[in-house]
Motif scaffolding. Structure first.
Motif, PDB file in Angstrom:
ATOM      1  N   GLU A   1       0.524  -0.941   0.007  1.00 17.25           N
ATOM      2  CA  GLU A   1      -0.219  -0.010  -0.100  1.00 17.25           C
ATOM      3  C   GLU A   1       0.895   1.429  -0.254  1.00 17.25           C
ATOM      4  N   ALA A   2       2.105   1.092   0.852  1.00 15.39           N
ATOM      5  CA  ALA A   2       2.565   2.471   1.052  1.00 15.39           C
ATOM      6  C   ALA A   2       3.683   2.592  -0.774  1.00 15.39           C
ATOM      7  N   ALA A   3       3.412   1.324  -1.710  1.00 12.63           N
ATOM      8  CA  ALA A   3       3.995   1.871  -2.964  1.00 12.63           C
ATOM      9  C   ALA A   3       3.345   2.234  -3.729  1.00 12.63           C
ATOM     10  N   GLY A   4       1.931   2.229  -3.214  1.00 14.48           N
ATOM     11  CA  GLY A   4       0.676   2.871  -4.676  1.00 14.48           C
ATOM     12  C   GLY A   4      -0.401   1.659  -4.484  1.00 14.48           C
ATOM     13  N   PHE A   5      -0.024   0.809  -4.690  1.00 16.67           N
ATOM     14  CA  PHE A   5      -0.757  -1.126  -4.116  1.00 16.67           C
ATOM     15  C   PHE A   5      -2.228  -0.489  -3.955  1.00 16.67           C
ATOM     16  N   THR A   6      -3.469  -0.489  -4.086  1.00 18.60           N
ATOM     17  CA  THR A   6      -4.425  -1.811  -3.806  1.00 18.60           C
ATOM     18  C   THR A   6      -4.471  -2.957  -2.968  1.00 18.60           C
ATOM     19  N   VAL A   7      -4.640  -3.312  -1.996  1.00 13.30           N
ATOM     20  CA  VAL A   7      -4.232  -5.240  -1.312  1.00 13.30           C
ATOM     21  C   VAL A   7      -6.264  -5.091  -0.771  1.00 13.30           C
ATOM     22  N   HIS A   8      -6.076  -6.024  -2.164  1.00 14.78           N
ATOM     23  CA  HIS A   8      -7.412  -7.496  -1.602  1.00 14.78           C
ATOM     24  C   HIS A   8      -7.115  -8.491  -0.982  1.00 14.78           C
ATOM     25  N   GLN A   9      -7.840  -8.460   0.752  1.00 11.63           N
ATOM     26  CA  GLN A   9      -7.216  -9.934   1.293  1.00 11.63           C
ATOM     27  C   GLN A   9      -8.267 -11.009   0.801  1.00 11.63           C
ATOM     28  N   GLU A  10      -8.064 -12.351   0.626  1.00 14.84           N
ATOM     29  CA  GLU A  10      -8.945 -13.089   0.018  1.00 14.84           C
ATOM     30  C   GLU A  10      -9.469 -13.313   0.770  1.00 14.84           C
ATOM     31  N   GLY A  11     -11.489 -13.352   0.375  1.00 12.25           N
ATOM     32  CA  GLY A  11     -12.070 -13.911   1.086  1.00 12.25           C
ATOM     33  C   GLY A  11     -12.942 -12.531   1.710  1.00 12.25           C
ATOM     34  N   ARG A  12     -12.149 -11.628   1.641  1.00  8.66           N
ATOM     35  CA  ARG A  12     -12.796 -10.037   2.658  1.00  8.66           C
ATOM     36  C   ARG A  12     -13.648  -9.184   1.469  1.00  8.66           C
ATOM     37  N   ASN A  13     -13.680  -9.242   0.544  1.00  3.16           N
ATOM     38  CA  ASN A  13     -14.413  -8.891  -0.745  1.00  3.16           C
ATOM     39  C   ASN A  13     -14.787  -9.558  -1.991  1.00  3.16           C
ATOM     40  N   GLN A  14     -16.425  -9.652  -2.442  1.00  2.00           N
ATOM     41  CA  GLN A  14     -17.529 -10.240  -3.656  1.00  2.00           C
ATOM     42  C   GLN A  14     -17.054  -9.290  -4.681  1.00  2.00           C
ATOM     43  N   GLY A  15     -17.343  -9.503  -5.356  1.00  2.00           N
ATOM     44  CA  GLY A  15     -16.886  -9.194  -7.073  1.00  2.00           C
ATOM     45  C   GLY A  15     -15.476  -9.375  -7.395  1.00  2.00           C
ATOM     46  N   ASP A  16     -15.832  -8.049  -8.382  1.00  2.00           N
ATOM     47  CA  ASP A  16     -14.579  -8.214  -9.466  1.00  2.00           C
ATOM     48  C   ASP A  16     -13.317  -7.525  -8.607  1.00  2.00           C
ATOM     49  N   LEU A  17     -12.901  -8.406  -8.441  1.00  2.00           N
ATOM     50  CA  LEU A  17     -11.467  -8.138  -7.512  1.00  2.00           C
ATOM     51  C   LEU A  17     -10.304  -7.477  -8.474  1.00  2.00           C
ATOM     52  N   ARG A  18      -9.904  -7.134  -8.524  1.00  2.00           N
ATOM     53  CA  ARG A  18      -8.514  -6.529  -9.261  1.00  2.00           C
ATOM     54  C   ARG A  18      -7.703  -6.175  -8.887  1.00  2.00           C
ATOM     55  N   GLY A  19      -6.129  -6.738  -9.594  1.00  2.00           N
ATOM     56  CA  GLY A  19      -4.843  -5.660  -8.836  1.00  2.00           C
ATOM     57  C   GLY A  19      -4.239  -6.470  -7.330  1.00  2.00           C
ATOM     58  N   VAL A  20      -3.490  -6.369  -6.723  1.00  2.00           N
ATOM     59  CA  VAL A  20      -3.439  -7.387  -5.419  1.00  2.00           C
ATOM     60  C   VAL A  20      -3.496  -7.945  -4.721  1.00  2.00           C
ATOM     61  N   LEU A  21      -3.540  -9.119  -4.324  1.00  2.00           N
ATOM     62  CA  LEU A  21      -4.577  -9.604  -4.135  1.00  2.00           C
ATOM     63  C   LEU A  21      -3.486 -10.646  -2.423  1.00  2.00           C
ATOM     64  N   LEU A  22      -3.455 -10.506  -1.017  1.00  2.00           N
ATOM     65  CA  LEU A  22      -2.716 -11.222  -0.888  1.00  2.00           C
ATOM     66  C   LEU A  22      -3.862 -12.470   0.409  1.00  2.00           C
ATOM     67  N   SER A  23      -2.841 -13.283   0.651  1.00  2.00           N
ATOM     68  CA  SER A  23      -3.807 -14.329   1.419  1.00  2.00           C
ATOM     69  C   SER A  23      -2.977 -15.418   1.760  1.00  2.00           C
ATOM     70  N   VAL A  24      -3.742 -15.689   2.925  1.00  2.00           N
ATOM     71  CA  VAL A  24      -2.556 -16.308   4.141  1.00  2.00           C
ATOM     72  C   VAL A  24      -3.737 -17.593   4.644  1.00  2.00           C
ATOM     73  N   ASP A  25      -2.535 -18.540   4.323  1.00  2.00           N
ATOM     74  CA  ASP A  25      -2.461 -19.888   4.231  1.00  2.00           C
ATOM     75  C   ASP A  25      -1.885 -20.245   6.084  1.00  2.00           C
ATOM     76  N   PRO A  26      -2.360 -20.920   6.936  1.00  2.00           N
ATOM     77  CA  PRO A  26      -1.686 -21.256   8.083  1.00  2.00           C
ATOM     78  C   PRO A  26      -0.947 -21.787   8.466  1.00  2.00           C
ATOM     79  N   SER A  27      -1.504 -22.322   7.300  1.00  2.00           N
ATOM     80  CA  SER A  27      -0.459 -24.437   7.269  1.00  2.00           C
ATOM     81  C   SER A  27       1.168 -24.486   7.614  1.00  2.00           C
ATOM     82  N   GLU A  28       1.391 -25.284   8.400  1.00  2.00           N
ATOM     83  CA  GLU A  28       2.746 -25.500   8.031  1.00  2.00           C
ATOM     84  C   GLU A  28       3.769 -26.264   7.081  1.00  2.00           C
TER      85      GLU A  28
END
Length: 112
Positions: free
Chosen positions: A10-37
């Motif tokens: 975000e500091a570099a100017g990107f809008t970041v969407h976290q997977e599962g938070r928003n519905q619809g036409d997500l575009r741009g940077v997507l971020l996902s966290v997988d807690p698996s080891e």
């Protein structure tokens, strides 16, 4: 780490969407966290083109004739945005690697 990755992008100017938070036409940077080891888990980032662009690529692939331009443009955008995201994350102090995954060829894993 996910919050720090998000803040750096975000500091570099990107809008970041976290997977599962928003519905619809997500575009741009997507971020996902997988807690698996192990190799399955971690923070993942990828670039997503607009739904209309992705749909146009799929449609052109299914049509007869020359669809090289649309497909080439899609590949160009995704390749360059993946490289840009890896570079931006690297400059912010993260180690981000391109996963060698045939099922998701544009996925980036933030290692540290």
């Amino acid at each position: 780490m996910a919050r720090k990755v998000c803040d750096a992008l975000e500091a570099a100017g990107f809008t970041v969407h976290q997977e599962g938070r928003n519905q619809g036409d997500l575009r741009g940077v997507l971020l996902s966290v997988d807690p698996s080891e192990g190799l399955e888990g971690g923070v993942f980032v990828w670039w997503s083109v607009a739904h209309d662009f992705a749909s146009a690529v799929m449609e052109s692939v299914h049509q007869e004739g020359d669809h090289g331009c649309t497909l080439q443009n899609h590949g160009f955008v995704n390749d360059h945005m993946r490289a840009t995201l890896i570079s931006v994350l690297g400059s912010a102090g993260f180690q981000a690697v391109d996963l060698d995954d045939d099922m998701d060829p544009f996925l980036i894993r933030v290692v540290s």
